[in-house]
Design a protein around this motif. Structure first.
Motif, mmCIF file in Angstrom:
data_model
loop_
_atom_site.group_PDB
_atom_site.id
_atom_site.type_symbol
_atom_site.label_atom_id
_atom_site.label_comp_id
_atom_site.label_asym_id
_atom_site.label_seq_id
_atom_site.Cartn_x
_atom_site.Cartn_y
_atom_site.Cartn_z
ATOM 1 N N ALA A 1 0.832 -1.203 0.000
ATOM 2 C CA ALA A 1 0.000 0.000 0.000
ATOM 3 C C ALA A 1 0.868 1.255 0.000
ATOM 4 C CB ALA A 1 -0.932 -0.015 1.203
ATOM 5 N N ALA A 2 1.937 1.227 0.800
ATOM 6 C CA ALA A 2 2.836 2.378 0.835
ATOM 7 C C ALA A 2 3.547 2.544 -0.505
ATOM 8 C CB ALA A 2 3.847 2.205 1.969
ATOM 9 N N ARG A 3 3.927 1.428 -1.091
ATOM 10 C CA ARG A 3 4.641 1.484 -2.372
ATOM 11 C C ARG A 3 3.768 2.089 -3.469
ATOM 12 N NH1 ARG A 3 6.050 -2.946 -6.261
ATOM 13 N NH2 ARG A 3 4.853 -4.366 -4.948
ATOM 14 N N PHE A 4 2.472 1.770 -3.444
ATOM 15 C CA PHE A 4 1.566 2.278 -4.471
ATOM 16 C C PHE A 4 0.795 3.519 -4.011
ATOM 17 C CE2 PHE A 4 2.022 -2.240 -5.679
ATOM 18 C CZ PHE A 4 2.389 -2.098 -7.008
ATOM 19 N N ASP A 5 1.105 3.995 -2.798
ATOM 20 C CA ASP A 5 0.437 5.179 -2.240
ATOM 21 C C ASP A 5 -1.074 4.985 -2.204
ATOM 22 O OD1 ASP A 5 0.209 7.714 -1.118
ATOM 23 O OD2 ASP A 5 0.037 8.695 -3.067
ATOM 24 N N THR B 1 -10.508 3.619 -4.229
ATOM 25 C CA THR B 1 -10.758 2.722 -5.354
ATOM 26 C C THR B 1 -9.459 2.492 -6.113
ATOM 27 O OG1 THR B 1 -13.033 3.481 -5.597
ATOM 28 C CG2 THR B 1 -12.044 2.401 -7.504
ATOM 29 N N VAL B 2 -9.134 1.227 -6.321
ATOM 30 C CA VAL B 2 -7.945 0.870 -7.081
ATOM 31 C C VAL B 2 -8.358 -0.051 -8.220
ATOM 32 C CG1 VAL B 2 -6.374 1.129 -5.130
ATOM 33 C CG2 VAL B 2 -7.428 -1.095 -5.578
ATOM 34 N N ASP C 1 -12.258 -2.849 -10.889
ATOM 35 C CA ASP C 1 -12.096 -1.908 -9.782
ATOM 36 C C ASP C 1 -12.414 -2.574 -8.447
ATOM 37 O OD1 ASP C 1 -11.465 0.053 -11.602
ATOM 38 O OD2 ASP C 1 -13.489 0.885 -11.676
ATOM 39 N N PHE C 2 -11.635 -2.221 -7.435
ATOM 40 C CA PHE C 2 -11.784 -2.767 -6.096
ATOM 41 C C PHE C 2 -11.716 -1.630 -5.075
ATOM 42 C CE2 PHE C 2 -10.055 -6.038 -8.767
ATOM 43 C CZ PHE C 2 -10.580 -7.229 -8.320
ATOM 44 N N THR C 3 -12.186 -1.919 -3.876
ATOM 45 C CA THR C 3 -12.021 -1.004 -2.752
ATOM 46 C C THR C 3 -10.873 -1.499 -1.897
ATOM 47 O OG1 THR C 3 -14.382 -0.489 -2.722
ATOM 48 C CG2 THR C 3 -13.120 0.027 -0.734
ATOM 49 N N ALA C 4 -9.883 -0.656 -1.680
ATOM 50 C CA ALA C 4 -8.668 -1.062 -0.973
ATOM 51 C C ALA C 4 -8.931 -1.265 0.521
ATOM 52 C CB ALA C 4 -7.575 -0.019 -1.168
ATOM 53 N N ASP D 1 -1.206 -5.884 -12.316
ATOM 54 C CA ASP D 1 -0.645 -4.590 -11.931
ATOM 55 C C ASP D 1 -1.732 -3.794 -11.222
ATOM 56 O OD1 ASP D 1 1.992 -4.861 -13.056
ATOM 57 O OD2 ASP D 1 1.060 -4.654 -15.029
ATOM 58 N N LEU D 2 -1.324 -2.935 -10.309
ATOM 59 C CA LEU D 2 -2.261 -2.139 -9.525
ATOM 60 C C LEU D 2 -2.113 -0.668 -9.888
ATOM 61 C CD1 LEU D 2 -3.147 -2.543 -5.794
ATOM 62 C CD2 LEU D 2 -2.563 -0.288 -6.674
ATOM 63 N N HIS D 3 -3.258 -0.006 -10.077
ATOM 64 C CA HIS D 3 -3.265 1.427 -10.386
ATOM 65 C C HIS D 3 -4.296 2.114 -9.505
ATOM 66 C CE1 HIS D 3 -1.057 0.311 -14.022
ATOM 67 N NE2 HIS D 3 -2.016 -0.567 -14.277
ATOM 68 N N LYS D 4 -4.021 3.330 -9.121
ATOM 69 C CA LYS D 4 -5.008 4.143 -8.422
ATOM 70 C C LYS D 4 -5.947 4.771 -9.440
ATOM 71 C CE LYS D 4 -3.982 6.671 -4.930
ATOM 72 N NZ LYS D 4 -3.410 7.634 -3.962
ATOM 73 N N LYS D 5 -7.205 4.916 -9.059
ATOM 74 C CA LYS D 5 -8.182 5.548 -9.946
ATOM 75 C C LYS D 5 -7.898 7.045 -10.068
ATOM 76 C CE LYS D 5 -11.585 4.046 -11.535
ATOM 77 N NZ LYS D 5 -11.891 3.512 -12.875
#
Length: 663
Positions: free
Chosen positions: A584-588, A594-595, A605-608, A659-663
């Protein structure tokens, strides 16, 4: 008001006994049957109010014909006669123009009753349609067990009550086998220790005495590491091995030296000292018991992994010890001769076989499939590679019929939707695959609306297609009675009068069932010369693109995509994504944001939810949700792959990188 006995029909190993209270043709209460030898009067939260599914305002009550765009859910009602005529006319045209193999049935375990589960098999065999290879759950687990144990009956779950050391391996018991906790509580009261091995710390893991997190897809390496320590520290049962096992010496000499605790830690993420501790606990136990779930089998190496874990009880001589052994899936289905319903002799040689895990590929590769008949399944939601499945279902030249209770994601793409009964509206014979109990469930209420059972519709379609075989003039109850008569195939006497009464019927196991090994050699076959490799060894997963491993686990509120119709069960967050704090810290990423997870197949899309329940480099979600229950355009199976397991051509739902991205 009266009370009927029945059975939970869902794809769960427990097959609970039910007491159903009926008043004025409606179900008003569902309770557990206290005389069931395994479920013992309790129900999971889903079935505790099964009447809310049976009488849901969302039930389909009349046939429907599509009037809008595929996927829009726009339909108009029509009569059964009209619906059957449309289907029969379309099928006759397809058979004439493209051949019968242009028709494909698609089903799985929406009902586990034998009559309704297998109702359409004979019809599609008679037509000469393409066949479906039904492998979407966990055939690799069964194959791995079979590779070592042949047709040996797995250990009964109640045996665990007498065990002093129990491993829950890759099974979320509280979500998928809840009644086994009765046996574990008894064992714990008698002093047993309970360990849990899984990829993340779910609620079952918290229930155990000790939790061990294993890196996804590496359970086989952990099994080898345990055997390395067992051999090194002389914790093996050499007398049992010499008398009952083929291949142990070769495995110890050729394979195990590679899997030191340190190497095992490198592969699995399980600390070396934990590998040693677990091996000692298992090897020193008087009667160790493994309850093996299905999660470890849903990777490319799933059959080999299950094969390696199956070797463990042999190494310590757990077979034959009161309380010891291993349970994968019980074999209660063998009590019936299911060919009475399936009619395999009607199969036409050379028919195309489509693996259900690759339905997306089959529907989009070309136009050779011109009609899809879906029942007891929801592939738009539950099949892998969702984008490809939806693309195929969207074809205007694909005539799709869905026989269902609710307007599921798949039903929205149908040309014709037929309303289906629930288990309380028809007759059937059931078996458990998590314990040795069988039971019959008889119709408790009239069909809701104009709904019809799988068997009734199969008979109607057979007549519409000109099939006059007397088989299709029987009732479901006729078939149930014939199935009851076939229980003579079980090796011990079955109480048929009890079975006819609709009450839970325990299957007596032979006295030597867990010491009489049903393999070609008559021994446990750690070395199996019919396989390549003959000796089991860890198969590493190939590295896919994607920074994170992704596992989609069961959610306790639903079962696969079943029960999504119930608002009270599905309230709260869905598509929640557990992320380790360091990731979580790595991807802020922060709680509640929503990620998006993405790979080459699609994105969702998911809720972190930041949590240490999962390990670094791994994210976890729970549940398979209908489109209406998720916040984005896709649900979880947009990320999963159509690739198959190493043996048995099973699904690889957990073998995913993203891969994970922030919305």
């Amino acid at each position: 008001m009266h009370i009927c006995t029945s059975v939970c029909p869902y794809d769960c190993p427990d097959a609970c006994g039910l007491l159903v209270t009926v008043e004025d043709g409606r179900v008003i209460r569902v309770a557990g049957a206290p005389d069931h030898p395994f479920t013992r009067g309790t129900l999971c939260p889903k079935m505790a109010h099964y009447e809310r599914t049976v009488h849901s305002p969302r039930r389909l009550t009349t046939p429907l014909r599509r009037v809008g765009k595929k996927g829009s859910g726009e339909f108009a009602p029509l009569s059964w006669d009209e619906a059957l005529k449309i289907i029969a006319d379309k099928w006759r045209y397809i058979i004439k123009e493209y051949g019968a193999e242009a028709i494909l049935p698609y089903s799985y375990a929406g009902t586990m009753g034998i009559v309704q589960h297998d109702a359409y098999h004979g019809l599609f065999y008679k037509l000469g349609a393409s066949e479906l290879d039904r492998t979407i759950c966990a055939p690799a687990k069964g194959r791995g067990f079979q590779d070592v144990m042949g047709r040996t009956l797995p250990t009964a779950p109640q045996e665990a009550q007498k065990s002093d050391f129990i491993i829950l391996w890759s099974i979320h018991m509280l979500a998928t086998d809840i009644h086994f906790q009765h046996d574990l509580k008894t064992a714990r009261q008698n002093g047993a220790k309970i360990y849990c091995i899984d990829t993340y710390k779910n609620k079952t893991a918290a229930w155990a005495d000790c939790f061990i997190a294993v890196r996804p897809g590496t359970d086989g390496a952990l099994a080898l590491g345990l055997m390395h320590v067992l051999a090194r520290e002389n914790l093996t049962d050499e007398a049992f091995l010499a008398q009952n096992v083929i291949g142990w010496e070769e495995l110890r000499r050729e394979i195990l030296p590679k899997y030191t605790p340190e190497k095992t830690e490198e592969l699995t993420g399980v600390p070396a000292e934990t590998v040693i501790e677990l091996a000692r606990m298992y090897g020193q136990a008087k009667a160790p018991f493994i309850r093996l779930g299905s999660g470890q089998s849903r990777y490319r190496n799933g059959a080999m992994t299950s094969r390696l874990i199956t070797c463990l009880p042999a190494v310590v001589g757990a077979w034959g010890k009161q309380g010891g052994g291993l349970l994968t899936s019980a074999s209660a289905s063998k009590a019936y001769d299911k060919s009475i319903v399936r009619h395999p002799e009607w199969r036409q040689a050379g028919r195309r076989v489509v693996n259900m895990c690759r339905i997306g590929e089959a529907l989009t590769r070309d136009d050779s499939i011109r009609s899809l008949y879906v029942y007891s399944s929801n592939p738009a939601c539950t099949a892998p590679d969702q984008n490809q499945v939806i693309k195929g279902l969207s074809r205007e030249n694909l005539f799709t019929v869905v026989h269902e209770r609710f307007l599921t994601d798949t039903a929205r793409y149908a040309d014709i939707v037929l309303p289906a009964t629930t288990s309380l509206e028809h007759d059937d014979a059931y078996y458990s695959y998590g314990n040795y109990t069988i039971q019959c469930g008889f119709q408790a209420i009239p069909p809701v609306g104009e709904s019809r059972s799988n068997w009734e519709v199969a008979c109607a379609l057979a007549r519409a297609m000109g099939i006059e075989d007397p088989f299709y003039r029987q009732s479901a109850k006729d078939l149930v009675e014939k199935l009851i008569a076939t229980t003579s195939v079980w090796p011990e006497p079955v109480d048929r009068e009890l079975l006819k009464s609709g009450r839970p019927t325990p299957l007596t196991l032979p006295a030597d069932y867990n010491t009489s090994f049903a393999t070609k050699s008559g021994k446990i076959e750690i070395r199996n010369d019919e396989l390549t490799p003959a000796l089991p060894d860890y198969l590493p997963l190939a590295e896919d693109k994607g920074e994170l491993a992704f596992v989609n686990a069961p959610d306790m509120r639903i079962l696969d995509s079943s029960f999504n119709e119930r608002d009270e069960l599905t309230k709260g967050q869905t598509m929640l994504l557990f992320i380790h704090p360091e990731d979580a810290a790595r991807f802020d990423v922060h709680d509640g944001e929503t990620v998006t997870l993405a790979n080459e197949r699609g994105s969702a899309d998911f809720t972190a939810k930041i949590s240490t329940c999962t390990g670094k480099g791994q994210v976890v979600s729970e549940g398979v949700w209908w489109q209406e229950r998720v916040k984005g355009k896709h649900s979880v199976n947009v990320l999963t792959s159509q690739r198959l397991t190493d043996e048995a051509d099973g699904s690889t739902f957990y073998d995913v990188r993203v891969d994970l991205h922030k919305k």
